[in-house]
Scaffold this active site. Structure first.
Site, PDB file in Angstrom:
ATOM      1  N   TYR A  60      -0.886   7.317   3.268  1.00 18.46           N
ATOM      2  CA  TYR A  60      -0.255   6.507   4.305  1.00 18.46           C
ATOM      3  C   TYR A  60       1.265   6.563   4.133  1.00 18.46           C
ATOM      4  O   TYR A  60       1.780   7.298   3.291  1.00 18.46           O
ATOM      5  CB  TYR A  60      -0.829   5.102   4.288  1.00 18.46           C
ATOM      6  CG  TYR A  60      -2.321   5.092   4.571  1.00 18.46           C
ATOM      7  CD1 TYR A  60      -2.821   5.724   5.718  1.00 18.46           C
ATOM      8  CD2 TYR A  60      -3.231   4.520   3.695  1.00 18.46           C
ATOM      9  CE1 TYR A  60      -4.180   5.761   5.979  1.00 18.46           C
ATOM     10  CE2 TYR A  60      -4.600   4.561   3.950  1.00 18.46           C
ATOM     11  CZ  TYR A  60      -5.067   5.181   5.089  1.00 18.46           C
ATOM     12  OH  TYR A  60      -6.409   5.238   5.349  1.00 18.46           O
ATOM     13  N   HIS A  72       0.845  -1.195   0.000  1.00 10.86           N
ATOM     14  CA  HIS A  72       0.000   0.000   0.000  1.00 10.86           C
ATOM     15  C   HIS A  72       0.882   1.247   0.000  1.00 10.86           C
ATOM     16  O   HIS A  72       1.440   1.633   1.021  1.00 10.86           O
ATOM     17  CB  HIS A  72      -0.902  -0.016   1.234  1.00 10.86           C
ATOM     18  CG  HIS A  72      -2.090   0.907   1.134  1.00 10.86           C
ATOM     19  ND1 HIS A  72      -2.198   1.900   0.201  1.00 10.86           N
ATOM     20  CD2 HIS A  72      -3.240   0.964   1.880  1.00 10.86           C
ATOM     21  CE1 HIS A  72      -3.340   2.541   0.353  1.00 10.86           C
ATOM     22  NE2 HIS A  72      -3.992   1.989   1.366  1.00 10.86           N
ATOM     23  N   HIS A 112      -2.982   6.838  -0.759  1.00 14.36           N
ATOM     24  CA  HIS A 112      -3.984   7.374   0.174  1.00 14.36           C
ATOM     25  C   HIS A 112      -3.412   8.093   1.379  1.00 14.36           C
ATOM     26  O   HIS A 112      -4.037   8.149   2.437  1.00 14.36           O
ATOM     27  CB  HIS A 112      -4.938   6.262   0.611  1.00 14.36           C
ATOM     28  CG  HIS A 112      -5.647   5.619  -0.542  1.00 14.36           C
ATOM     29  ND1 HIS A 112      -6.293   4.409  -0.446  1.00 14.36           N
ATOM     30  CD2 HIS A 112      -5.785   6.019  -1.832  1.00 14.36           C
ATOM     31  CE1 HIS A 112      -6.808   4.087  -1.621  1.00 14.36           C
ATOM     32  NE2 HIS A 112      -6.514   5.049  -2.487  1.00 14.36           N
TER      33      HIS A 112
END
Length: 346
Positions: free
Chosen positions: A168, A163, A166
Protein backbone atom coordinates in the site's frame (compact mmCIF):
# COMPACT_ATOMS: atom_id res chain seq x y z
CA UNK A 1 -6.05 -9.63 16.79
CA UNK A 2 -4.42 -8.33 13.64
CA UNK A 3 -6.25 -6.07 11.21
CA UNK A 4 -8.26 -8.02 8.64
CA UNK A 5 -10.38 -6.38 5.94
CA UNK A 6 -14.09 -7.22 5.90
CA UNK A 7 -15.18 -5.21 2.82
CA UNK A 8 -18.59 -4.67 4.39
CA UNK A 9 -19.20 -0.91 4.54
CA UNK A 10 -21.44 0.96 2.10
CA UNK A 11 -19.55 2.03 -1.05
CA UNK A 12 -21.06 5.50 -1.42
CA UNK A 13 -23.48 8.06 0.00
CA UNK A 14 -23.63 9.21 3.61
CA UNK A 15 -22.96 5.66 4.84
CA UNK A 16 -19.73 5.26 2.86
CA UNK A 17 -16.95 3.89 5.04
CA UNK A 18 -19.25 3.65 8.09
CA UNK A 19 -19.01 0.60 10.37
CA UNK A 20 -22.10 -1.62 10.23
CA UNK A 21 -23.69 -4.29 12.42
CA UNK A 22 -21.35 -6.76 10.74
CA UNK A 23 -18.28 -4.92 12.00
CA UNK A 24 -19.76 -4.75 15.50
CA UNK A 25 -20.57 -8.47 15.58
CA UNK A 26 -17.23 -9.45 14.05
CA UNK A 27 -15.13 -7.49 16.53
CA UNK A 28 -17.38 -8.09 19.53
CA UNK A 29 -17.10 -11.86 19.08
CA UNK A 30 -13.31 -11.69 19.38
CA UNK A 31 -13.67 -9.46 22.44
CA UNK A 32 -15.85 -11.96 24.27
CA UNK A 33 -13.44 -14.61 23.02
CA UNK A 34 -10.69 -13.14 25.17
CA UNK A 35 -8.43 -11.17 22.81
CA UNK A 36 -6.34 -8.58 24.65
CA UNK A 37 -5.91 -6.10 21.78
CA UNK A 38 -8.16 -5.88 18.75
CA UNK A 39 -7.06 -3.83 15.74
CA UNK A 40 -9.72 -2.85 13.21
CA UNK A 41 -9.30 -3.59 9.55
CA UNK A 42 -7.36 -1.13 7.39
CA UNK A 43 -9.35 2.08 7.87
CA UNK A 44 -8.90 4.61 5.09
CA UNK A 45 -7.82 8.17 5.80
CA UNK A 46 -9.63 9.39 2.67
CA UNK A 47 -12.15 8.02 0.15
CA UNK A 48 -9.36 7.57 -2.41
CA UNK A 49 -7.27 5.73 0.19
CA UNK A 50 -9.65 2.79 0.41
CA UNK A 51 -8.53 -0.56 -0.96
CA UNK A 52 -12.09 -1.20 -2.13
CA UNK A 53 -15.21 0.98 -2.10
CA UNK A 54 -16.43 -1.20 0.77
CA UNK A 55 -13.64 -0.42 3.26
CA UNK A 56 -14.03 1.31 6.58
CA UNK A 57 -13.07 4.97 6.66
CA UNK A 58 -12.34 7.62 9.25
CA UNK A 59 -12.48 10.83 7.27
CA UNK A 60 -15.77 12.17 8.72
CA UNK A 61 -17.77 12.42 11.95
CA UNK A 62 -20.43 9.91 10.91
CA UNK A 63 -17.75 7.26 10.74
CA UNK A 64 -16.46 8.28 14.17
CA UNK A 65 -19.87 7.87 15.78
CA UNK A 66 -20.28 4.32 14.42
CA UNK A 67 -16.82 3.35 15.66
CA UNK A 68 -17.56 4.71 19.13
CA UNK A 69 -20.23 2.05 19.57
CA UNK A 70 -17.62 -0.63 18.85
CA UNK A 71 -14.82 0.75 21.02
CA UNK A 72 -17.19 1.18 23.96
CA UNK A 73 -18.15 -2.48 23.82
CA UNK A 74 -14.54 -3.64 23.42
CA UNK A 75 -13.38 -1.67 26.44
CA UNK A 76 -16.32 -3.00 28.50
CA UNK A 77 -14.92 -6.49 27.85
CA UNK A 78 -11.44 -5.49 29.00
CA UNK A 79 -10.09 -5.24 25.45
CA UNK A 80 -7.76 -2.51 24.20
CA UNK A 81 -9.29 -1.12 20.97
CA UNK A 82 -6.83 -0.37 18.19
CA UNK A 83 -7.24 1.09 14.72
CA UNK A 84 -5.11 0.66 11.62
CA UNK A 85 -4.89 3.82 9.50
CA UNK A 86 -4.23 3.20 5.83
CA UNK A 87 -3.97 4.54 2.32
CA UNK A 88 -4.03 1.92 -0.42
CA UNK A 89 -2.05 3.88 -3.00
CA UNK A 90 -1.84 2.14 -6.38
CA UNK A 91 -3.67 -0.94 -5.02
CA UNK A 92 -6.86 1.09 -4.49
CA UNK A 93 -10.17 0.77 -6.36
CA UNK A 94 -10.61 -3.00 -6.26
CA UNK A 95 -13.59 -5.31 -5.88
CA UNK A 96 -14.24 -7.31 -2.74
CA UNK A 97 -12.02 -10.39 -2.61
CA UNK A 98 -14.94 -12.76 -3.15
CA UNK A 99 -16.07 -10.90 -6.29
CA UNK A 100 -13.93 -11.83 -9.31
CA UNK A 101 -11.01 -12.41 -6.93
CA UNK A 102 -10.83 -8.74 -6.07
CA UNK A 103 -10.42 -7.48 -9.63
CA UNK A 104 -9.41 -3.89 -10.26
CA UNK A 105 -12.30 -1.43 -10.74
CA UNK A 106 -11.56 0.97 -13.58
CA UNK A 107 -11.97 4.71 -12.89
CA UNK A 108 -14.91 4.97 -15.30
CA UNK A 109 -16.83 2.12 -13.65
CA UNK A 110 -19.35 2.68 -10.84
CA UNK A 111 -17.53 3.03 -7.50
CA UNK A 112 -14.17 3.24 -9.28
CA UNK A 113 -11.49 5.94 -9.14
CA UNK A 114 -7.96 6.55 -10.36
CA UNK A 115 -5.37 5.50 -7.75
CA UNK A 116 -2.34 7.55 -6.75
CA UNK A 117 1.20 6.38 -6.06
CA UNK A 118 4.79 7.57 -5.67
CA UNK A 119 5.36 6.70 -9.34
CA UNK A 120 3.07 6.11 -12.31
CA UNK A 121 3.59 2.34 -12.26
CA UNK A 122 0.59 -0.04 -12.10
CA UNK A 123 0.60 -2.86 -9.55
CA UNK A 124 0.07 -5.46 -12.29
CA UNK A 125 -0.94 -5.52 -15.98
CA UNK A 126 -4.64 -5.58 -15.04
CA UNK A 127 -4.37 -2.49 -12.83
CA UNK A 128 -5.01 1.14 -13.67
CA UNK A 129 -1.85 3.20 -14.04
CA UNK A 130 -1.86 5.46 -10.98
CA UNK A 131 -1.28 9.19 -11.00
CA UNK A 132 2.13 10.14 -9.64
CA UNK A 133 1.71 12.23 -6.51
CA UNK A 134 3.00 15.79 -6.47
CA UNK A 135 4.84 17.18 -3.46
CA UNK A 136 1.74 19.16 -2.50
CA UNK A 137 -0.44 16.05 -2.69
CA UNK A 138 2.00 14.13 -0.50
CA UNK A 139 1.66 16.84 2.13
CA UNK A 140 -2.12 16.62 1.93
CA UNK A 141 -2.03 12.86 2.58
CA UNK A 142 0.28 13.34 5.56
CA UNK A 143 -2.32 15.75 6.94
CA UNK A 144 -5.08 13.20 6.26
CA UNK A 145 -3.25 10.69 8.47
CA UNK A 146 -3.02 13.28 11.24
CA UNK A 147 -6.72 14.19 10.91
CA UNK A 148 -7.65 10.50 10.97
CA UNK A 149 -5.61 10.00 14.14
CA UNK A 150 -7.49 12.86 15.82
CA UNK A 151 -10.79 11.26 14.87
CA UNK A 152 -9.54 7.89 16.12
CA UNK A 153 -9.03 9.40 19.57
CA UNK A 154 -12.58 10.77 19.49
CA UNK A 155 -13.80 7.33 18.43
CA UNK A 156 -12.28 5.79 21.55
CA UNK A 157 -9.24 3.97 20.21
CA UNK A 158 -6.24 3.50 22.50
CA UNK A 159 -3.74 2.17 19.96
CA UNK A 160 -3.12 3.51 16.46
CA UNK A 161 -1.27 1.49 13.84
CA UNK A 162 0.08 3.13 10.70
CA UNK A 163 -0.15 0.71 7.77
CA UNK A 164 3.20 0.78 6.00
CA UNK A 165 3.08 -2.74 4.57
CA UNK A 166 1.57 -5.05 1.93
CA UNK A 167 2.25 -2.87 -1.07
CA UNK A 168 0.00 0.00 0.00
CA UNK A 169 1.00 3.64 -0.28
CA UNK A 170 3.64 3.95 2.44
CA UNK A 171 5.21 0.65 1.38
CA UNK A 172 5.17 1.87 -2.22
CA UNK A 173 7.33 4.80 -1.17
CA UNK A 174 9.70 2.55 0.80
CA UNK A 175 10.37 0.02 -1.95
CA UNK A 176 12.61 0.79 -4.94
CA UNK A 177 10.44 -1.66 -6.86
CA UNK A 178 7.53 0.81 -6.83
CA UNK A 179 9.26 4.14 -6.10
CA UNK A 180 11.14 5.51 -9.10
CA UNK A 181 11.02 9.15 -8.00
CA UNK A 182 14.00 11.44 -8.44
CA UNK A 183 12.93 14.13 -5.96
CA UNK A 184 13.29 14.24 -2.16
CA UNK A 185 10.83 11.33 -1.77
CA UNK A 186 12.77 8.84 -3.89
CA UNK A 187 16.17 7.46 -4.74
CA UNK A 188 18.17 6.90 -1.56
CA UNK A 189 17.01 5.09 1.57
CA UNK A 190 16.58 8.49 3.21
CA UNK A 191 14.41 9.72 0.34
CA UNK A 192 12.24 6.61 0.15
CA UNK A 193 11.61 6.60 3.92
CA UNK A 194 10.84 10.32 4.13
CA UNK A 195 7.09 9.95 3.56
CA UNK A 196 6.78 7.21 6.19
CA UNK A 197 8.57 9.32 8.78
CA UNK A 198 6.49 12.39 7.95
CA UNK A 199 3.32 10.36 8.50
CA UNK A 200 4.66 9.04 11.80
CA UNK A 201 5.58 12.54 12.96
CA UNK A 202 2.15 13.89 12.02
CA UNK A 203 0.32 11.10 13.83
CA UNK A 204 2.58 11.19 16.87
CA UNK A 205 2.07 14.96 17.14
CA UNK A 206 -1.69 14.54 17.69
CA UNK A 207 -1.77 11.15 19.41
CA UNK A 208 -1.74 11.24 23.26
CA UNK A 209 1.75 10.78 24.66
CA UNK A 210 0.70 7.97 26.98
CA UNK A 211 -0.89 5.87 24.22
CA UNK A 212 1.13 3.72 21.79
CA UNK A 213 1.73 4.16 18.08
CA UNK A 214 2.37 0.98 16.07
CA UNK A 215 3.75 0.74 12.55
CA UNK A 216 3.10 -2.25 10.31
CA UNK A 217 5.92 -3.00 7.89
CA UNK A 218 6.59 -5.59 5.22
CA UNK A 219 10.03 -6.78 6.31
CA UNK A 220 10.87 -7.90 2.77
CA UNK A 221 9.36 -7.68 -0.70
CA UNK A 222 10.69 -11.21 -1.38
CA UNK A 223 12.55 -9.79 -4.39
CA UNK A 224 16.17 -8.84 -3.65
CA UNK A 225 16.43 -11.61 -1.05
CA UNK A 226 15.25 -14.26 -3.49
CA UNK A 227 18.23 -15.63 -5.46
CA UNK A 228 15.87 -16.48 -8.32
CA UNK A 229 14.65 -12.87 -8.65
CA UNK A 230 16.85 -10.08 -9.99
CA UNK A 231 14.48 -7.23 -9.15
CA UNK A 232 15.42 -4.65 -6.55
CA UNK A 233 13.11 -4.40 -3.57
CA UNK A 234 12.79 -3.61 0.12
CA UNK A 235 14.90 -5.97 2.24
CA UNK A 236 15.04 -7.23 5.80
CA UNK A 237 18.19 -5.16 6.35
CA UNK A 238 16.24 -2.08 5.24
CA UNK A 239 13.59 -2.96 7.83
CA UNK A 240 16.13 -3.10 10.66
CA UNK A 241 17.46 0.27 9.57
CA UNK A 242 13.96 1.75 9.32
CA UNK A 243 13.03 0.37 12.75
CA UNK A 244 15.77 2.46 14.34
CA UNK A 245 14.43 5.58 12.61
CA UNK A 246 10.82 4.83 13.53
CA UNK A 247 11.76 4.29 17.17
CA UNK A 248 13.54 7.64 17.22
CA UNK A 249 10.39 9.27 15.79
CA UNK A 250 8.14 7.89 18.52
CA UNK A 251 6.87 4.54 17.23
CA UNK A 252 6.34 2.17 20.17
CA UNK A 253 6.07 -1.18 18.38
CA UNK A 254 6.85 -2.54 14.92
CA UNK A 255 4.27 -4.99 13.56
CA UNK A 256 6.38 -7.14 11.24
CA UNK A 257 4.77 -8.77 8.22
CA UNK A 258 6.12 -9.40 4.68
CA UNK A 259 5.36 -9.05 0.99
CA UNK A 260 2.69 -7.28 -1.01
CA UNK A 261 4.50 -4.93 -3.38
CA UNK A 262 4.90 -7.36 -6.30
CA UNK A 263 2.08 -9.76 -7.23
CA UNK A 264 4.42 -12.44 -8.56
CA UNK A 265 7.01 -12.45 -5.75
CA UNK A 266 7.90 -15.95 -4.57
CA UNK A 267 7.05 -16.01 -0.89
CA UNK A 268 8.66 -18.68 1.28
CA UNK A 269 5.91 -19.75 3.66
CA UNK A 270 5.54 -22.19 6.55
CA UNK A 271 4.42 -22.15 10.19
CA UNK A 272 5.71 -18.95 11.77
CA UNK A 273 7.55 -18.03 8.57
CA UNK A 274 7.59 -14.32 9.39
CA UNK A 275 8.91 -14.69 12.94
CA UNK A 276 12.64 -14.52 12.00
CA UNK A 277 12.14 -11.06 10.51
CA UNK A 278 10.61 -9.78 13.74
CA UNK A 279 13.35 -11.46 15.75
CA UNK A 280 16.05 -9.68 13.72
CA UNK A 281 14.51 -6.29 14.47
CA UNK A 282 14.18 -7.16 18.17
CA UNK A 283 17.79 -8.36 18.41
CA UNK A 284 19.36 -5.47 16.50
CA UNK A 285 17.32 -2.49 17.70
CA UNK A 286 15.55 -1.15 20.77
CA UNK A 287 12.19 -1.44 19.00
CA UNK A 288 9.60 -3.82 20.53
CA UNK A 289 8.09 -6.05 17.86
CA UNK A 290 4.95 -8.05 17.10
CA UNK A 291 4.96 -11.03 14.77
CA UNK A 292 2.31 -12.62 12.55
CA UNK A 293 1.99 -15.34 9.94
CA UNK A 294 0.58 -18.88 10.25
CA UNK A 295 0.68 -18.85 14.03
CA UNK A 296 -2.12 -21.20 15.05
CA UNK A 297 -1.10 -23.11 18.17
CA UNK A 298 -1.03 -21.87 21.77
CA UNK A 299 2.30 -23.55 22.57
CA UNK A 300 3.78 -22.15 19.36
CA UNK A 301 2.68 -18.63 20.27
CA UNK A 302 3.91 -18.93 23.85
CA UNK A 303 7.31 -20.19 22.68
CA UNK A 304 7.73 -17.17 20.40
CA UNK A 305 7.25 -14.87 23.39
CA UNK A 306 9.14 -16.92 25.99
CA UNK A 307 12.18 -17.35 23.73
CA UNK A 308 12.37 -13.63 23.06
CA UNK A 309 11.65 -13.79 19.35
CA UNK A 310 8.91 -11.17 19.66
CA UNK A 311 7.15 -9.06 22.27
CA UNK A 312 3.64 -9.76 21.00
CA UNK A 313 1.81 -12.18 18.74
CA UNK A 314 -0.96 -10.91 16.46
CA UNK A 315 -3.35 -13.54 15.17
CA UNK A 316 -5.33 -13.18 11.98
CA UNK A 317 -7.01 -16.06 10.20
CA UNK A 318 -6.88 -18.32 13.24
CA UNK A 319 -9.17 -15.87 15.04
CA UNK A 320 -11.54 -15.98 12.07
CA UNK A 321 -11.71 -19.74 12.41
CA UNK A 322 -11.99 -19.65 16.19
CA UNK A 323 -13.01 -16.39 17.93
CA UNK A 324 -12.45 -18.11 21.28
CA UNK A 325 -8.84 -19.09 20.56
CA UNK A 326 -7.54 -17.02 23.53
CA UNK A 327 -9.76 -18.97 25.94
CA UNK A 328 -8.58 -22.30 24.55
CA UNK A 329 -4.97 -21.08 24.68
CA UNK A 330 -5.38 -20.07 28.32
CA UNK A 331 -6.71 -23.51 29.15
CA UNK A 332 -3.74 -25.19 27.44
CA UNK A 333 -1.15 -22.90 29.04
CA UNK A 334 -2.71 -22.64 32.50
CA UNK A 335 -3.54 -18.95 32.18
CA UNK A 336 -6.68 -16.89 32.52
CA UNK A 337 -8.53 -14.37 30.41
CA UNK A 338 -11.49 -12.22 31.53
CA UNK A 339 -14.85 -13.92 31.17
CA UNK A 340 -18.06 -11.98 30.47
CA UNK A 341 -20.30 -12.15 33.54
CA UNK A 342 -23.01 -13.58 31.31
CA UNK A 343 -20.81 -16.67 30.75
CA UNK A 344 -19.98 -17.45 34.38
CA UNK A 345 -22.45 -20.33 34.45
CA UNK A 346 -20.94 -21.94 31.35
Amino acid sequence: MAAMCQYSAAPDGDAAGVATDWHFAHLAARATGGAGLIITEATAVSPEGRISPYDLGIWNDTQVAALQRITSFLEAQGVVPGIQLAHAGRKASTERTWIDRGRRIAPEEPHGWRPVAPSAIPFDPASTTPDELTGEQIGEIVQQFADAARRAIEAGFRVVEIHGAHGYLIHEFLSPHSNHRTDAYGGSFEGRTRFALEVVDAVRAVWPEGLPVFFRVSATDWLTENPEDDREGWTSRDTVRLAKELHAHGVDLLDVSTGGVAPDAKIQTGPGYQVPFAESVRNETDMPVATVGLITDAVQAQDILASGKADAVLLGRELLRNPYWPRHAAAVLGGQVPTPVQYHLA
